[in-house]
Write an enzyme that holds these catalytic residues in place. Structure first.
Site, PDB file in Angstrom:
ATOM      1  N   ASP A   1      -2.707   0.625   8.008  1.00 24.92           N
ATOM      2  CA  ASP A   1      -1.480   1.394   7.725  1.00 24.92           C
ATOM      3  C   ASP A   1      -0.340   1.045   8.682  1.00 24.92           C
ATOM      4  OD1 ASP A   1      -2.920   2.727   5.735  1.00 24.92           O
ATOM      5  OD2 ASP A   1      -3.581   4.284   7.120  1.00 24.92           O
TER       6      ASP A   1
ATOM      7  N   ASN B   1       0.854  -1.182   0.000  1.00 26.76           N
ATOM      8  CA  ASN B   1       0.000   0.000   0.000  1.00 26.76           C
ATOM      9  C   ASN B   1       0.889   1.229   0.000  1.00 26.76           C
ATOM     10  OD1 ASN B   1      -2.384   1.606   0.315  1.00 26.76           O
ATOM     11  ND2 ASN B   1      -1.925   1.811   2.504  1.00 26.76           N
TER      12      ASN B   1
ATOM     13  N   SER C   1       4.754   6.818   2.305  1.00 26.02           N
ATOM     14  CA  SER C   1       5.387   5.558   2.699  1.00 26.02           C
ATOM     15  C   SER C   1       4.746   4.418   1.917  1.00 26.02           C
ATOM     16  CB  SER C   1       5.146   5.280   4.192  1.00 26.02           C
ATOM     17  OG  SER C   1       5.458   6.401   4.991  1.00 26.02           O
TER      18      SER C   1
ATOM     19  N   HIS D   1       0.820   5.123   1.405  1.00 26.16           N
ATOM     20  CA  HIS D   1       0.084   5.961   2.350  1.00 26.16           C
ATOM     21  C   HIS D   1       0.715   7.354   2.359  1.00 26.16           C
ATOM     22  CE1 HIS D   1      -2.497   6.876   5.698  1.00 26.16           C
ATOM     23  NE2 HIS D   1      -1.459   7.364   6.346  1.00 26.16           N
TER      24      HIS D   1
HETATM   25  C1  GAR Z   1      -2.775   9.041  -2.842  1.00 23.75           C
HETATM   26  O1  GAR Z   1      -2.296  10.222  -2.274  1.00 23.75           O
HETATM   27  C2  GAR Z   1      -2.582   7.889  -1.878  1.00 23.75           C
HETATM   28  O2  GAR Z   1      -1.405   7.957  -1.123  1.00 23.75           O
HETATM   29  C3  GAR Z   1      -3.791   8.055  -0.984  1.00 23.75           C
HETATM   30  O3  GAR Z   1      -4.837   8.415  -1.853  1.00 23.75           O
HETATM   31  C4  GAR Z   1      -4.302   9.091  -2.976  1.00 23.75           C
HETATM   32  C5  GAR Z   1      -4.769   8.377  -4.207  1.00 23.75           C
HETATM   33  O4  GAR Z   1      -4.403   9.085  -5.371  1.00 23.75           O
HETATM   34  N1  GAR Z   1      -4.084   6.868  -0.258  1.00 23.75           N
HETATM   35  C6  GAR Z   1      -4.610   6.839   0.946  1.00 23.75           C
HETATM   36  O5  GAR Z   1      -4.926   7.843   1.558  1.00 23.75           O
HETATM   37  C7  GAR Z   1      -4.807   5.450   1.522  1.00 23.75           C
HETATM   38  N2  GAR Z   1      -5.088   5.537   2.903  1.00 23.75           N
HETATM   39  P1  GAR Z   1      -4.415   8.361  -6.778  1.00 23.75           P
HETATM   40  O6  GAR Z   1      -5.802   7.702  -6.918  1.00 23.75           O
HETATM   41  O7  GAR Z   1      -4.237   9.461  -7.768  1.00 23.75           O
HETATM   42  O8  GAR Z   1      -3.307   7.360  -6.800  1.00 23.75           O
END
Ligand code: GAR
Length: 194
Positions: A148, A110, A139, A112
């Site tokens: 997480d 994942n 991360s 985060h």
């Molecule tokens: C990213 O910033 C990712 O790190 C976060 O959501 C966004 C997705 O963007 N993930 C989380 O918050 C998971 N807990 P994307 O759809 O453009 O990749």
């Protein structure tokens, strides 16, 4: 002989910019993973269009009205059907069931948007700004049943600048996420290849 790239699935819920970055990075010669399947828990997830344009198989279905384990059993069936060996969560905004995580133990990563172990969960950027932190980041970690919380593989840092809003910081962090995730996934895939 170069081993075959690992058959990889990416799970998304929305924009899918990390998924797109993983796909683009996999074009590099010798990349140890290949994105064979993109799954979404929202049929309207904008990221699906990119995957389809690239000719990658997609599967999308709303989880609404379904029990977590029931939905995850559908995901599991699709992953098995496609012979998937490695899973990357990329903005997949739904907790996975313990059964699913156990079934894929050590094979789910994942990304985060915080410097774990700081700020697990949501609103990471605002929480970092409110705490007066001077740096933030992202991360990549192995997924375990605790949110997480699994072993961190790699992190990237960015500064928090005076006057930053959560949106400013999110954009700065996202720019780092794309490279970090591609590097971390490739490194992890190599360790699985043995
Ligand atoms: C990213 O910033 C990712 O790190 C976060 O959501 C966004 C997705 O963007 N993930 C989380 O918050 C998971 N807990 P994307 O759809 O453009 O990749």
């Amino acid at each position: 002989m170069t081993p075959e790239p690992l058959r990889t699935a990416v799970l998304i819920s929305g924009r899918g910019s990390n998924m797109a970055a993983l796909v683009k990075a996999s074009d590099a010669r010798g990349c140890p993973y290949r994105v064979d399947l993109v799954l979404a828990n929202d049929p309207d997830a904008p990221g699906l269009a990119f995957a389809r344009e690239r000719g990658i198989a997609t599967w999308a279905r709303s989880h609404k009205g379904m029990k977590r384990a029931e939905f995850d059993a559908l995901l599991d069936a699709e992953l098995r059907k496609a012979g998937i060996e490695l899973i990357a969560l990329a903005g997949y905004m739904r907790l996975l069931s313990p059964e699913f995580i156990a079934r894929w133990e050590g094979r789910i990563l994942n990304i985060h948007p915080s410097l774990l172990p700081l700020y697990k969960g949501l609103d990471t950027h605002q929480r970092a700004i409110d705490a007066g932190d001077s740096k933030a980041g992202c991360s990549v970690h192995v997924v375990t049943v605790e949110l997480d919380d699994g072993p961190v593989i790699d992190r990237a840092e960015v500064p928090i600048l005076p006057g930053d809003t959560a949106a400013d910081l999110a954009a700065r962090v996202l720019a780092e996420e794309h490279g970090l995730y591609a590097r971390a996934l490739a490194g992890f895939a190599r360790t699985l290849q043995g």
